[in-house]
Enzyme design. Sequence first.
Site, PDB file in Angstrom:
ATOM      1  CG  ASP A 184      26.240   6.128  10.207  1.00 17.50           C
ATOM      2  OD1 ASP A 184      26.820   6.634   9.234  1.00 17.50           O
ATOM      3  OD2 ASP A 184      25.825   6.795  11.170  1.00 17.50           O
TER       4      ASP A 184
ATOM      5  CG  HIS B 237      30.097   6.382   2.939  1.00 18.66           C
ATOM      6  ND1 HIS B 237      29.639   6.436   1.653  1.00 18.66           N
ATOM      7  CD2 HIS B 237      29.035   6.732   3.716  1.00 18.66           C
ATOM      8  CE1 HIS B 237      28.362   6.811   1.654  1.00 18.66           C
ATOM      9  NE2 HIS B 237      27.991   7.003   2.890  1.00 18.66           N
TER      10      HIS B 237
HETATM   11  P1  GDP Z   1      28.338   3.882   6.030  1.00 19.72           P
HETATM   12  O1  GDP Z   1      28.060   5.322   6.286  1.00 19.72           O
HETATM   13  O2  GDP Z   1      27.118   3.105   5.688  1.00 19.72           O
HETATM   14  O3  GDP Z   1      29.458   3.664   5.056  1.00 19.72           O
HETATM   15  O4  GDP Z   1      28.828   3.286   7.436  1.00 19.72           O
HETATM   16  P2  GDP Z   1      29.878   3.987   8.461  1.00 19.72           P
HETATM   17  O5  GDP Z   1      31.219   3.896   7.911  1.00 19.72           O
HETATM   18  O6  GDP Z   1      29.371   5.310   8.883  1.00 19.72           O
HETATM   19  O7  GDP Z   1      29.675   3.049   9.721  1.00 19.72           O
HETATM   20  C1  GDP Z   1      29.819   1.682   9.649  1.00 19.72           C
HETATM   21  C2  GDP Z   1      30.938   1.281  10.623  1.00 19.72           C
HETATM   22  O8  GDP Z   1      30.881  -0.112  10.810  1.00 19.72           O
HETATM   23  C3  GDP Z   1      32.324   1.575  10.111  1.00 19.72           C
HETATM   24  O9  GDP Z   1      33.163   1.910  11.177  1.00 19.72           O
HETATM   25  C4  GDP Z   1      32.757   0.254   9.486  1.00 19.72           C
HETATM   26  O10 GDP Z   1      34.172   0.070   9.529  1.00 19.72           O
HETATM   27  C5  GDP Z   1      32.089  -0.721  10.400  1.00 19.72           C
HETATM   28  N1  GDP Z   1      31.687  -1.987   9.764  1.00 19.72           N
HETATM   29  C6  GDP Z   1      31.173  -2.199   8.525  1.00 19.72           C
HETATM   30  N2  GDP Z   1      30.854  -3.496   8.369  1.00 19.72           N
HETATM   31  C7  GDP Z   1      31.171  -4.099   9.532  1.00 19.72           C
HETATM   32  C8  GDP Z   1      31.040  -5.446   9.997  1.00 19.72           C
HETATM   33  O11 GDP Z   1      30.557  -6.337   9.318  1.00 19.72           O
HETATM   34  N3  GDP Z   1      31.465  -5.695  11.280  1.00 19.72           N
HETATM   35  C9  GDP Z   1      31.993  -4.724  12.085  1.00 19.72           C
HETATM   36  N4  GDP Z   1      32.361  -5.048  13.310  1.00 19.72           N
HETATM   37  N5  GDP Z   1      32.113  -3.457  11.663  1.00 19.72           N
HETATM   38  C10 GDP Z   1      31.712  -3.144  10.417  1.00 19.72           C
HETATM   39  P1  IMO Z   2      25.891   7.869   5.847  1.00 17.17           P
HETATM   40  O1  IMO Z   2      25.989   8.022   4.368  1.00 17.17           O
HETATM   41  C1  IMO Z   2      23.778   8.670   9.599  1.00 17.17           C
HETATM   42  C2  IMO Z   2      21.195  12.204   9.706  1.00 17.17           C
HETATM   43  C3  IMO Z   2      21.704  13.236  10.685  1.00 17.17           C
HETATM   44  C4  IMO Z   2      20.395  13.865  11.100  1.00 17.17           C
HETATM   45  C5  IMO Z   2      19.596  13.867   9.794  1.00 17.17           C
HETATM   46  C6  IMO Z   2      19.642  15.169   9.031  1.00 17.17           C
HETATM   47  O2  IMO Z   2      27.183   7.953   6.565  1.00 17.17           O
HETATM   48  O3  IMO Z   2      25.086   6.687   6.222  1.00 17.17           O
HETATM   49  P2  IMO Z   2      21.553  16.415   7.660  1.00 17.17           P
HETATM   50  O4  IMO Z   2      22.905  16.891   8.081  1.00 17.17           O
HETATM   51  O5  IMO Z   2      21.565  15.440   6.527  1.00 17.17           O
HETATM   52  O6  IMO Z   2      20.594  17.533   7.418  1.00 17.17           O
HETATM   53  O7  IMO Z   2      20.978  15.638   8.947  1.00 17.17           O
HETATM   54  O8  IMO Z   2      20.154  12.841   8.990  1.00 17.17           O
HETATM   55  N1  IMO Z   2      22.192  11.741   8.712  1.00 17.17           N
HETATM   56  C7  IMO Z   2      22.908  10.618   8.824  1.00 17.17           C
HETATM   57  N2  IMO Z   2      22.950   9.711   9.805  1.00 17.17           N
HETATM   58  N3  IMO Z   2      24.498   8.480   8.480  1.00 17.17           N
HETATM   59  C8  IMO Z   2      24.442   9.375   7.486  1.00 17.17           C
HETATM   60  O9  IMO Z   2      25.077   9.193   6.300  1.00 17.17           O
HETATM   61  C9  IMO Z   2      23.628  10.510   7.623  1.00 17.17           C
HETATM   62  N4  IMO Z   2      23.350  11.581   6.850  1.00 17.17           N
HETATM   63  C10 IMO Z   2      22.460  12.305   7.523  1.00 17.17           C
HETATM   64  O10 IMO Z   2      22.359  12.649  11.778  1.00 17.17           O
HETATM   65  O11 IMO Z   2      19.714  13.029  12.003  1.00 17.17           O
HETATM   66 MG    MG Z   3      28.259   6.747   7.811  1.00 16.74          MG
END
Ligand code: GDP
Ligand code: IMO
Ligand code: MG
Length: 434
Positions: A20, A48
Amino acid sequence: MTQPTFSENVVTVLGTQWGDEGKGKLIDILSDKFEVIARATGGANAGHTIYIKDPENPGEKKKFIFHLVPSGMLNKNTVCVIGNGVVLHIPTMLEELDFLSENNISTHERLLISDRAHLVFEYHKIIDGLQEEMKGKSKVGTTKRGIGPCYTDKIRRNGIRVHDLYDFDKFEQKYLENLAMFKKMYGKFKHDEKAELASIKEMAKRIKPMIIDSAYYLNTAIQEGKKVLVEGANGALLDIDHGTYPFVTSSNATIGGVVTGTGIGARHINQVIGIMKAYTTRVGAGPFPTELEDSVGQMLRDNGGEYGSTTGRPRRCGWFDAVVGKYSTTINGLTDINLTKLDVLSGVETLKIATHYKYMGEYLKSFPSCLETLAEVEIEYIEMPGWKEDLSKIREFSDLPKNAQVYVEKIEELIDCKVTSIGVGVEREDIIFK
Ligand code: GDP
Ligand code: IMO
Ligand code: MG
């Protein structure tokens, strides 16, 4: 602000903390510089998030969350590939395609699926839940998307792959044999196999035209001089080998997973961009050395919208950990860092960065393998003055408040890698290229 250009054929974007970090946003931003975008690992545990301007409601944003479909899909000129290393839950993927179509983004002939990717079924999700229950207090806190059980099948060599869909009778036989095995292992559980088989048979018609030999496809594209962007999932500290085992996912979220999960020859991968949040978050159980369980942690959660994209669970929040940053820079061979969410730190009076771990009075050279050691480390922090200004409209590094510049430069120094872009908000435009 100058947009980056990419001279390398294959560029990879990887999560460097516990997931994340903002991978989806950068993939979307960079996607117009690449012809092909490929997901290498993970499954629908990933979430994502991408925000784009809503064409129907000026001033409003439209949110897309991709669990399986590569984040390059919003760019109509790309072809997206689900690589062999991904564990694929077909209904989730089709829902994502439908959502794109409902939003007038054509997906026709734009998504290709590896014939070698393993399939996730409803029984994998059920077993994921059962295993967590059995683990009791030491449960991992998985996303319950069936990821662990599906990768277990792959390694145990009874997995079912995408190409198995071509011969549905054999597919059905394997599926039922697996189910019978699981019922022996876990006792009887409620599961409607007839309904699942019927719906997969129907969905198979839709996905068959998308199935390809993805390693051949990607390597041919590279030979033809096309540019390929590989989208990592999860994060380095969730990697099955290098992460905080056993509180990890079941695949390699680090650079090795890119090679095995796509079949792209390692020598082609010349640029590896690590996505690093300007603080740290983690969702699920397991160690988190710099976790903040106080009002600062709550402020980061509120300001950063730190709730899981896949499960909605509140993310645990903490200070930036340079030991983690240096570790993931090293094991991934990172060439660049995209430091995300710097804007979220506005208003924190004094910022802290973990610089070293000490165990029994000695500095540790790297991130410890043993969780008992990790639980006992003494963390050394440095303190830095924060800033109050809103960063979201800033597009040049030199326009950032001085304290924010110093914070970024300190991170570069500690992790020994250059920060080449900085996120200052959720939208495509909210980025500084340094
Ligand atoms: P990913 O799994 O790595 O793609 O990340 P996620 O989407 O799960 O979580 C990242 C969150 O942060 C999302 O809601 C994005 O819209 C937000 N985000 C990404 N870059 C930025 C940033 O530079 N600033 C802020 N405020 N939010 C961001
Ligand atoms: P992105 O791509 C955050 C974490 C789960 C749990 C552990 C194992 O969005 O960054 P699983 O379901 O994979 O067996 O869970 O890994 N986890 C993530 N946490 N972002 C993710 O993906 C994750 N993918 C798995 O929360 O702790
Ligand atoms: Mg994510």
